[in-house]
Design a protein around this motif. Sequence first.
Motif, PDB file in Angstrom:
ATOM      1  N   LEU A 121     -26.664   1.932  10.383  1.00  0.00           N
ATOM      2  CA  LEU A 121     -26.473   2.646  12.126  1.00  0.00           C
ATOM      3  C   LEU A 121     -24.966   3.493  11.392  1.00  0.00           C
ATOM      4  O   LEU A 121     -23.961   2.449  11.713  1.00  0.00           O
ATOM      5  CB  LEU A 121     -26.800   1.739  13.081  1.00  0.00           C
ATOM      6  CG  LEU A 121     -26.865   2.652  13.952  1.00  0.00           C
ATOM      7  CD1 LEU A 121     -27.176   3.586  14.498  1.00  0.00           C
ATOM      8  CD2 LEU A 121     -25.767   1.675  15.554  1.00  0.00           C
ATOM      9  N   LEU A 122     -25.251   4.753  11.963  1.00  0.00           N
ATOM     10  CA  LEU A 122     -23.674   5.648  11.841  1.00  0.00           C
ATOM     11  C   LEU A 122     -23.620   5.871  13.686  1.00  0.00           C
ATOM     12  O   LEU A 122     -24.060   6.835  14.033  1.00  0.00           O
ATOM     13  CB  LEU A 122     -23.929   6.610  11.353  1.00  0.00           C
ATOM     14  CG  LEU A 122     -22.793   7.697  11.510  1.00  0.00           C
ATOM     15  CD1 LEU A 122     -21.848   7.606  10.595  1.00  0.00           C
ATOM     16  CD2 LEU A 122     -23.548   9.183  11.093  1.00  0.00           C
ATOM     17  N   VAL A 123     -22.461   5.223  13.790  1.00  0.00           N
ATOM     18  CA  VAL A 123     -22.218   5.407  14.991  1.00  0.00           C
ATOM     19  C   VAL A 123     -21.667   6.636  15.570  1.00  0.00           C
ATOM     20  O   VAL A 123     -20.017   6.436  15.350  1.00  0.00           O
ATOM     21  CB  VAL A 123     -21.250   3.779  15.665  1.00  0.00           C
ATOM     22  CG1 VAL A 123     -20.409   4.031  16.590  1.00  0.00           C
ATOM     23  CG2 VAL A 123     -21.884   2.603  15.282  1.00  0.00           C
ATOM     24  N   THR A 124     -22.044   7.438  16.491  1.00  0.00           N
ATOM     25  CA  THR A 124     -21.353   8.324  16.471  1.00  0.00           C
ATOM     26  C   THR A 124     -20.519   9.254  17.901  1.00  0.00           C
ATOM     27  O   THR A 124     -20.308   7.062  18.308  1.00  0.00           O
ATOM     28  CB  THR A 124     -22.970   9.322  16.337  1.00  0.00           C
ATOM     29  OG1 THR A 124     -23.122   8.969  18.018  1.00  0.00           O
ATOM     30  CG2 THR A 124     -23.665   9.480  15.857  1.00  0.00           C
ATOM     31  N   HIS A 174     -18.688  -1.599  15.275  1.00  0.00           N
ATOM     32  CA  HIS A 174     -19.071  -1.007  13.745  1.00  0.00           C
ATOM     33  C   HIS A 174     -21.056  -1.248  13.883  1.00  0.00           C
ATOM     34  O   HIS A 174     -21.872  -1.468  15.207  1.00  0.00           O
ATOM     35  CB  HIS A 174     -18.677  -2.463  12.834  1.00  0.00           C
ATOM     36  CG  HIS A 174     -16.812  -2.356  13.005  1.00  0.00           C
ATOM     37  ND1 HIS A 174     -16.388  -2.193  12.217  1.00  0.00           N
ATOM     38  CD2 HIS A 174     -16.680  -3.257  13.356  1.00  0.00           C
ATOM     39  CE1 HIS A 174     -15.153  -2.644  12.354  1.00  0.00           C
ATOM     40  NE2 HIS A 174     -15.015  -3.354  13.658  1.00  0.00           N
ATOM     41  N   GLY A 175     -21.212  -0.256  12.839  1.00  0.00           N
ATOM     42  CA  GLY A 175     -22.437   0.250  13.477  1.00  0.00           C
ATOM     43  C   GLY A 175     -23.520  -0.752  11.898  1.00  0.00           C
ATOM     44  O   GLY A 175     -22.749  -1.322  11.157  1.00  0.00           O
ATOM     45  N   ILE A 207     -22.717   7.848  20.874  1.00  0.00           N
ATOM     46  CA  ILE A 207     -23.609   6.257  20.831  1.00  0.00           C
ATOM     47  C   ILE A 207     -21.969   5.654  21.303  1.00  0.00           C
ATOM     48  O   ILE A 207     -22.113   4.579  22.208  1.00  0.00           O
ATOM     49  CB  ILE A 207     -23.690   5.151  19.308  1.00  0.00           C
ATOM     50  CG1 ILE A 207     -24.736   6.192  19.399  1.00  0.00           C
ATOM     51  CG2 ILE A 207     -24.053   4.263  20.019  1.00  0.00           C
ATOM     52  CD1 ILE A 207     -25.295   6.038  17.683  1.00  0.00           C
ATOM     53  N   LEU A 208     -21.089   6.122  20.795  1.00  0.00           N
ATOM     54  CA  LEU A 208     -19.589   4.944  21.810  1.00  0.00           C
ATOM     55  C   LEU A 208     -19.322   5.118  22.895  1.00  0.00           C
ATOM     56  O   LEU A 208     -18.874   4.832  23.735  1.00  0.00           O
ATOM     57  CB  LEU A 208     -18.850   6.454  20.361  1.00  0.00           C
ATOM     58  CG  LEU A 208     -18.170   5.402  19.174  1.00  0.00           C
ATOM     59  CD1 LEU A 208     -17.175   5.647  18.605  1.00  0.00           C
ATOM     60  CD2 LEU A 208     -17.833   3.579  19.156  1.00  0.00           C
ATOM     61  N   LEU A 209     -19.745   7.316  23.365  1.00  0.00           N
ATOM     62  CA  LEU A 209     -19.223   6.981  24.916  1.00  0.00           C
ATOM     63  C   LEU A 209     -20.379   7.039  26.057  1.00  0.00           C
ATOM     64  O   LEU A 209     -19.553   6.336  26.792  1.00  0.00           O
ATOM     65  CB  LEU A 209     -18.677   8.694  24.457  1.00  0.00           C
ATOM     66  CG  LEU A 209     -17.795   9.424  23.935  1.00  0.00           C
ATOM     67  CD1 LEU A 209     -17.936  10.997  24.612  1.00  0.00           C
ATOM     68  CD2 LEU A 209     -16.820   9.197  25.243  1.00  0.00           C
ATOM     69  N   PHE A 258     -11.379   1.744  27.392  1.00  0.00           N
ATOM     70  CA  PHE A 258     -12.474   0.923  26.191  1.00  0.00           C
ATOM     71  C   PHE A 258     -12.691   0.900  25.199  1.00  0.00           C
ATOM     72  O   PHE A 258     -11.948  -0.368  24.227  1.00  0.00           O
ATOM     73  CB  PHE A 258     -13.295   0.515  27.213  1.00  0.00           C
ATOM     74  CG  PHE A 258     -14.482  -0.371  26.563  1.00  0.00           C
ATOM     75  CD1 PHE A 258     -14.825  -1.390  27.369  1.00  0.00           C
ATOM     76  CD2 PHE A 258     -15.690   0.192  25.667  1.00  0.00           C
ATOM     77  CE1 PHE A 258     -15.583  -2.613  26.513  1.00  0.00           C
ATOM     78  CE2 PHE A 258     -16.355  -0.231  25.500  1.00  0.00           C
ATOM     79  CZ  PHE A 258     -16.543  -1.583  25.575  1.00  0.00           C
ATOM     80  N   LEU A 259     -12.035   2.302  24.707  1.00  0.00           N
ATOM     81  CA  LEU A 259     -12.737   2.515  22.942  1.00  0.00           C
ATOM     82  C   LEU A 259     -11.604   1.673  22.734  1.00  0.00           C
ATOM     83  O   LEU A 259     -11.198   1.822  21.340  1.00  0.00           O
ATOM     84  CB  LEU A 259     -13.723   3.590  23.368  1.00  0.00           C
ATOM     85  CG  LEU A 259     -14.570   4.054  23.646  1.00  0.00           C
ATOM     86  CD1 LEU A 259     -15.041   5.162  23.955  1.00  0.00           C
ATOM     87  CD2 LEU A 259     -15.731   2.758  22.313  1.00  0.00           C
ATOM     88  N   ALA A 260     -10.440   2.443  23.041  1.00  0.00           N
ATOM     89  CA  ALA A 260      -9.069   2.868  22.778  1.00  0.00           C
ATOM     90  C   ALA A 260      -8.549   0.945  22.076  1.00  0.00           C
ATOM     91  O   ALA A 260      -7.692   0.537  21.295  1.00  0.00           O
ATOM     92  CB  ALA A 260      -8.243   3.190  23.545  1.00  0.00           C
ATOM     93  N   ASP A 261      -9.326   0.288  22.751  1.00  0.00           N
ATOM     94  CA  ASP A 261      -9.190  -1.668  22.458  1.00  0.00           C
ATOM     95  C   ASP A 261     -10.192  -2.064  21.782  1.00  0.00           C
ATOM     96  O   ASP A 261      -9.574  -3.052  21.428  1.00  0.00           O
ATOM     97  CB  ASP A 261      -9.029  -2.047  24.252  1.00  0.00           C
ATOM     98  CG  ASP A 261      -8.566  -3.542  24.425  1.00  0.00           C
ATOM     99  OD1 ASP A 261      -7.243  -3.555  23.761  1.00  0.00           O
ATOM    100  OD2 ASP A 261      -9.146  -4.432  24.537  1.00  0.00           O
ATOM    101  N   LYS A 262     -11.663  -1.617  22.126  1.00  0.00           N
ATOM    102  CA  LYS A 262     -12.790  -2.203  21.147  1.00  0.00           C
ATOM    103  C   LYS A 262     -12.664  -1.385  19.421  1.00  0.00           C
ATOM    104  O   LYS A 262     -12.277  -0.577  19.488  1.00  0.00           O
ATOM    105  CB  LYS A 262     -13.505  -2.192  22.239  1.00  0.00           C
ATOM    106  CG  LYS A 262     -13.933  -2.783  23.380  1.00  0.00           C
ATOM    107  CD  LYS A 262     -12.913  -4.390  23.232  1.00  0.00           C
ATOM    108  CE  LYS A 262     -12.741  -4.581  24.761  1.00  0.00           C
ATOM    109  NZ  LYS A 262     -12.367  -6.518  24.785  1.00  0.00           N
TER     110      LYS A 262
END
Length: 263
Positions: free
Chosen positions: A64-67, A59-60, A70-72, A52-56
């Motif tokens: 906001l810093l997207v760590t 952005h914060g 947060i992504l997981l 999913f993360l490889a396909d999307k």
Amino acid sequence: MFSAFRRWRRKRTADRTQISPEQWARVEATLPFLDFLPPEERPRLRRMALEFLADKEVHGAEGLLVTDNILLSIALQACLPVLNIGIDAYADWVGIVVYPGDFVVPRRVADEDGVVHEYDDEVLGEAWEGGPVLLSWFDAENPLDGINVVIHEFAHKLDMSNGEVDGYPRLPASMSASAWAAAFQHAYDDFCARFDRGEDLLLDTYGTEHPAEFFAVMSEAFFETPGLLKKEYPAVYKQLSLYYQQDPASRQATPAHTPTAFP
């Protein structure tokens, strides 16, 4: 649908992504409803989250810093509803925007007389048809209260699969559209009537806003408080169980345990 190249690229990227068991465990500890998933399914959920993360594109907003955590977390929650439906259900969009808490969306609404009203609407999340998912982020453990912004907004994305946001997602051929409609219409009418009578409802009253919101709210409850949903509206629980191909209520009474370190 995903192209063959897009599928290959996301799988290849996921293959190259290394997440330690300790990091998975830290993130999953903030999502206690994942314990309603059979333990043997956890590795598959993790793998889908990486794809999913490889396909999307995430952005914060507003600084906001997207760590990685947060992504997981977002990916695990987004993939839980489609674990048995398939990630292709999220194929027609790529963007996710994450805000540090509530955010404001400008609205323009025309009333029945044609007068346009403009106002700022403070929201926790929003899903745009063919566009991004907007999410608020709160850096705390997700309590089992039936409120889950990520699941709510991704349920809306599933609802959009039939071209209309109306609480009726595209159902598999094995399901009865009439049974779905009967279960949800009866429950929605009952829920709204109880709300109008001033009853103290145990499920999120935001579900009274519209059949689409009712579906999203019931989906939140299905994964977070499945036993409560099954008690309140068993026919809705049954339809969601068939649709999501999961039965979280069967494991809700399972005693708490130390998370297993899956590979």
